[in-house]
Design a protein around this motif. Structure first.
Motif, PDB file in Angstrom:
ATOM      1  N   LYS A   1       0.941  -1.145   0.028  1.00 43.12           N
ATOM      2  CA  LYS A   1       0.108  -0.094  -0.073  1.00 43.12           C
ATOM      3  C   LYS A   1       0.980   1.188   0.164  1.00 43.12           C
ATOM      4  O   LYS A   1       1.773   1.573   0.722  1.00 43.12           O
ATOM      5  CB  LYS A   1      -0.890  -0.027   1.354  1.00 43.12           C
ATOM      6  CG  LYS A   1      -1.925   1.172   1.474  1.00 43.12           C
ATOM      7  CD  LYS A   1      -2.670   1.224   2.410  1.00 43.12           C
ATOM      8  CE  LYS A   1      -3.915   2.380   2.559  1.00 43.12           C
ATOM      9  NZ  LYS A   1      -4.646   2.226   3.574  1.00 43.12           N
ATOM     10  N   SER A   2       0.724   2.244  -0.945  1.00 43.46           N
ATOM     11  CA  SER A   2       1.546   3.190  -1.239  1.00 43.46           C
ATOM     12  C   SER A   2       0.866   4.367  -0.311  1.00 43.46           C
ATOM     13  O   SER A   2      -0.306   4.452   0.098  1.00 43.46           O
ATOM     14  CB  SER A   2       1.329   3.894  -2.762  1.00 43.46           C
ATOM     15  OG  SER A   2       1.995   2.851  -3.382  1.00 43.46           O
TER      16      SER A   2
ATOM     17  N   SER B   1       0.115   1.330   6.029  1.00 46.30           N
ATOM     18  CA  SER B   1       1.390   1.260   4.896  1.00 46.30           C
ATOM     19  C   SER B   1       2.505   1.211   5.851  1.00 46.30           C
ATOM     20  O   SER B   1       2.792   2.328   6.630  1.00 46.30           O
ATOM     21  CB  SER B   1       1.260   2.416   4.074  1.00 46.30           C
ATOM     22  OG  SER B   1       2.424   2.530   3.196  1.00 46.30           O
TER      23      SER B   1
ATOM     24  N   TRP C   1       5.217   2.158   4.522  1.00 42.10           N
ATOM     25  CA  TRP C   1       6.094   3.233   3.981  1.00 42.10           C
ATOM     26  C   TRP C   1       6.032   4.324   4.751  1.00 42.10           C
ATOM     27  O   TRP C   1       6.875   5.277   4.605  1.00 42.10           O
ATOM     28  CB  TRP C   1       5.753   3.554   2.542  1.00 42.10           C
ATOM     29  CG  TRP C   1       5.984   2.418   1.496  1.00 42.10           C
ATOM     30  CD1 TRP C   1       5.031   1.375   1.015  1.00 42.10           C
ATOM     31  CD2 TRP C   1       7.158   1.956   1.146  1.00 42.10           C
ATOM     32  NE1 TRP C   1       5.764   0.436   0.109  1.00 42.10           N
ATOM     33  CE2 TRP C   1       7.162   0.558   0.242  1.00 42.10           C
ATOM     34  CE3 TRP C   1       8.600   2.186   1.445  1.00 42.10           C
ATOM     35  CZ2 TRP C   1       8.105   0.055  -0.329  1.00 42.10           C
ATOM     36  CZ3 TRP C   1       9.575   1.527   0.796  1.00 42.10           C
ATOM     37  CH2 TRP C   1       9.498   0.445  -0.225  1.00 42.10           C
TER      38      TRP C   1
END
Length: 286
Positions: A83-84, A224, A226
């Protein structure tokens, strides 16, 4: 975070046991390779950087990815890497970092000022020696760098370390705790405590626990990995960049003094209030 896609029949004990077994094997390999590099080339700047790369890739990233491949149907989903992050997530990370710096500086100062009872004087001396050695190594890496050297350090100490440590401590360890199933707050704080403990720096233990917990909440709020990776990378990269800016005269004093007893201690109170406010109204970003 996304739905659980763990392979059925893999218990918490099996997951955590397998994870740390793989970690210890990879850690041994890392230590062996690092020792060979040190004995062959000495403790040069490039050797130390290579050791850091080995640690983040072989000791942290590889165990997390390998275990995820064994215990999850979709390893990247399990590690929350598929998931970005959204731009609002990144904006939240930046704002929280900026407003929390003075508060974190004060907490760092308070943690460093802790003294153990006289009966533990020898232990305290040993812990402080270890702490100073870690600081000296960091200063050796960062000080006197060219602009290209700073960019290289930001890639290794910032981006790679952010990725390696986050995929290990948040992507895998905290996720295993969440799979228990465990209360999400307990899972996040347990992951943060292990994260801080494994740095083996007692006089930086509390601020690192708080930072680890915040990274854990960022993972849960956004779904996420990230997001905490970016937060971790920013935190580490700013240390490198600010040291370079201070040496070149672009900064009048180090960023880590703001909010401490040395410089505007009242900023720490404002910082705490602003950080709490951002966290309270996080739904605007998430």
């Amino acid at each position: 975070m996304g739905s659980n896609n763990s392979i059925s029949g893999v218990s918490f004990i099996k997951k955590i046991g397998f994870f740390f077994s793989v970690f210890f094997v990879c850690f041994f390999l890392t230590a062996t390779l690092s020792s060979l590099l040190l004995s062959r080339f000495g403790s040069s700047h490039s050797v130390v950087l290579t050791q850091i790369v080995l640690q983040n890739v072989l000791s942290f990233a590889v165990p997390a990815m390998l275990v995820a491949a064994f215990i999850a149907r979709k390893p990247l989903d399990y590690l929350a890497l598929s998931k970005s992050p959204k731009w609002m997530h990144v904006l939240f990370v930046i704002l929280v970092y900026v407003v929390s710096v003075p508060a974190m500086n004060m907490i760092v100062q308070l943690n460093e000022s802790i003294t153990l009872p006289d009966s533990f004087a020898a232990l305290e001396k040993l812990l402080r020696m270890y702490e100073e050695a870690a600081k000296a190594l960091t200063n050796q890496l960062i000080s006197g760098q060219t602009l290209m050297g700073v960019i290289c350090l930001m890639l290794v100490l910032g981006c790679l370390t952010g990725f390696g440590e986050e995929i290990f401590f948040r992507g895998m360890l905290t996720r295993i705790f969440l799979d228990k199933p465990m209360n999400k707050h307990l899972a996040i704080w347990l992951g943060a405590i292990v994260f801080s403990f494994m740095h083996f720096q007692f006089f930086g233990f509390v601020p690192r626990v708080l930072m680890g917990a915040l990274f854990g909440y960022m993972l849960v709020w956004s779904g996420s990995l990230w997001v905490p990776i970016i937060a971790h990378a920013i935190n580490n990269s700013v240390v490198v960049l600010s040291t370079y800016a201070l040496e070149r005269g672009y900064l009048s004093q180090s960023l880590d003094v703001y909010g401490t007893t040395q410089c505007m201690p009242w900023l720490a109170i404002v910082s705490v209030a602003a950080t709490v406010a951002l966290i309270k109204y996080r739904k605007f970003f998430f």
